[in-house]
Design a protein around this motif. Sequence first.
Motif, PDB file in Angstrom:
ATOM      1  N   CYS A  56      15.736  65.633  31.529  1.00 49.19           N
ATOM      2  CA  CYS A  56      16.438  66.355  30.421  1.00 49.19           C
ATOM      3  C   CYS A  56      17.393  65.488  29.863  1.00 49.19           C
ATOM      4  CB  CYS A  56      17.267  67.459  31.033  1.00 49.19           C
ATOM      5  SG  CYS A  56      15.995  68.808  31.445  1.00 49.19           S
ATOM      6  N   GLY A  77      12.901  67.025  28.330  1.00 45.57           N
ATOM      7  CA  GLY A  77      13.552  68.160  28.248  1.00 45.57           C
ATOM      8  C   GLY A  77      15.114  67.705  27.500  1.00 45.57           C
ATOM      9  N   ILE A  78      16.013  68.790  27.340  1.00 42.76           N
ATOM     10  CA  ILE A  78      17.348  68.320  27.007  1.00 42.76           C
ATOM     11  C   ILE A  78      18.363  69.128  27.694  1.00 42.76           C
ATOM     12  CG2 ILE A  78      18.924  68.399  25.098  1.00 42.76           C
ATOM     13  CD1 ILE A  78      16.367  66.687  24.204  1.00 42.76           C
ATOM     14  N   ASP A  79      19.322  68.083  27.956  1.00 39.42           N
ATOM     15  CA  ASP A  79      20.723  68.542  28.737  1.00 39.42           C
ATOM     16  C   ASP A  79      21.562  69.014  27.748  1.00 39.42           C
ATOM     17  OD1 ASP A  79      22.959  68.846  30.463  1.00 39.42           O
ATOM     18  OD2 ASP A  79      23.260  66.649  30.409  1.00 39.42           O
ATOM     19  N   LYS A  98      12.465  73.691  29.009  1.00 43.57           N
ATOM     20  CA  LYS A  98      12.719  72.380  29.426  1.00 43.57           C
ATOM     21  C   LYS A  98      14.434  72.094  29.223  1.00 43.57           C
ATOM     22  CE  LYS A  98       8.684  69.881  29.016  1.00 43.57           C
ATOM     23  NZ  LYS A  98       8.073  68.953  28.483  1.00 43.57           N
ATOM     24  N   ILE A  99      15.263  73.253  29.020  1.00 48.39           N
ATOM     25  CA  ILE A  99      16.524  72.804  28.516  1.00 48.39           C
ATOM     26  C   ILE A  99      17.656  73.348  29.656  1.00 48.39           C
ATOM     27  CG2 ILE A  99      18.514  73.585  27.132  1.00 48.39           C
ATOM     28  CD1 ILE A  99      16.700  73.535  24.798  1.00 48.39           C
ATOM     29  N   ASP A 235      19.124  69.506  40.311  1.00 45.01           N
ATOM     30  CA  ASP A 235      19.412  68.512  39.227  1.00 45.01           C
ATOM     31  C   ASP A 235      20.113  67.433  39.563  1.00 45.01           C
ATOM     32  OD1 ASP A 235      20.603  67.503  36.809  1.00 45.01           O
ATOM     33  OD2 ASP A 235      20.547  69.432  35.661  1.00 45.01           O
ATOM     34  N   ILE A 271      15.523  67.663  38.675  1.00 48.82           N
ATOM     35  CA  ILE A 271      15.629  67.590  37.230  1.00 48.82           C
ATOM     36  C   ILE A 271      16.475  66.286  37.297  1.00 48.82           C
ATOM     37  CG2 ILE A 271      16.824  68.441  35.176  1.00 48.82           C
ATOM     38  CD1 ILE A 271      16.134  71.327  36.534  1.00 48.82           C
ATOM     39  N   GLU A 273      19.282  63.987  34.211  1.00 50.58           N
ATOM     40  CA  GLU A 273      19.820  64.241  32.917  1.00 50.58           C
ATOM     41  C   GLU A 273      20.345  62.792  32.448  1.00 50.58           C
ATOM     42  OE1 GLU A 273      21.932  68.369  33.912  1.00 50.58           O
ATOM     43  OE2 GLU A 273      23.257  66.718  34.113  1.00 50.58           O
TER      44      GLU A 273
END
Length: 418
Positions: A56, A77-79, A98-99, A235, A271, A273
């Motif tokens: 993400c 995906g995006i954080d 995916k957020i 994460d 996950i 970031e």
Amino acid sequence: MHDFHFKHNELYCEDVRVADVAHKVGTPFYLYSYKTIADHFLKIQRAFAPLSPLICYAMKANGNLAVLKSLVGLGAGIDIVSGGELQKALLAKADPTKIVFASVGKTDEEIALALRTGILLFNVESQPELEAINRVAHTLGKRAQVALRINPDVPAPTHEYITTGSLKKKFGIDLRTARHIFKQQAKYPQVAINGIHVHIGSQITSGAPFVGALKKVMRFIGELRSEGMRIEYLDIGGGLGIIYKNEQPQTAAEYAVNVMPILAGSKLKIIMEPGRFIVGNAGIFVTKVLYIKDNGVKKFVIVDGGMNDLIRPTLYDAYHEIVPVKKTTAGKAKVDVVGPICESGDFFAHDRPLAKVGPGDLLAVMSAGAYGYVMSSNYNVRGRCAEVMVKGNRFEVTKKKEEFKDLMKGETVPSFIK
Ligand code: LLP
């Protein structure tokens, strides 16, 4: 490492001459290399392939729509950290599943938007926030998926302002409270707590802090599981450092080698970031020399970009390499590179040996792709500058320079003053 290089003494971004962009777009501006962004994303993906993590991208580092689209196109995906970032991620066609959403101060409106969107995980940073998510989810008839952001209370050798994993900082939940929340899950029927999140800080160049934090987190997860709790997601945050000057940061591959054994066999869905690692070296800030001033004590190179465009040097005392866009054989002089803003903190470099330049010359402030444009402001009623993306031999403005009318939008004089 990145796709900015000199050819015939001229700085290029991929196959585009930086001076050509300056000529067409005007200065100052940010310039991003698609290829560098993609390469860095793929480097992480490849290094961690055995775990198939969901990567993400932390869009706070650079939320330009073209950058987001590029990464979403590669499967990222995006954080996010705000409702605004969520809306922008959706504009870039990010997959809601995916957020992930961190932030110590999520508002009811932001929580509702994220619930309606159906994001993957809220990374929850306090018990009152969990209560708010439970309440808003109840109102909307939804169930929220939640990871608790743990504050592992470990030091991270980076700038004080960007360490987050110590209990002296506002981020995350201490282990004791987190355990308590897990045990009291039934109190939050609209929430499924099934993950742990950890992010200890940014621009961390060595592996040890990540390893220390993750070992602590894995011990904690082991304890929770032995008490019957279900943990599906872990994460592991962002924070990977990059080269600004002469740092020797761990590579993505080294990071993976350090970290993967700790996670192996855990059956956790991982996950990540990363922000800076992907975009930091993929962008430069280009500015033009306006004047040279020598007051007998110091020599100043005054440029048309300012701390409102790139605040990192003054905010974190951050080093950014500065190179003339056209290499010269002129000798170097020690100078301060400063902007037009009415503050002594308005500088890009102090006492920096720089090849002799004059009015009209272009300078590139390197490694400005992360936390550059996104932290810019309108201070001194200066419009934010343009952002430009390069791919191969093509370039396009992806965000126009702000005009005066953009700055005045929504600003009025109250009737009692008129
Ligand atoms: N995840 C969370 C929860 C974060 O808070 C951050 C960054 C990241 C991921 C991405 O971290 P990265 O991989 O980019 O290190 N403005 C500062 C950096 C602030 C970082 C904020 N959080 C700077 O210019 O250095």
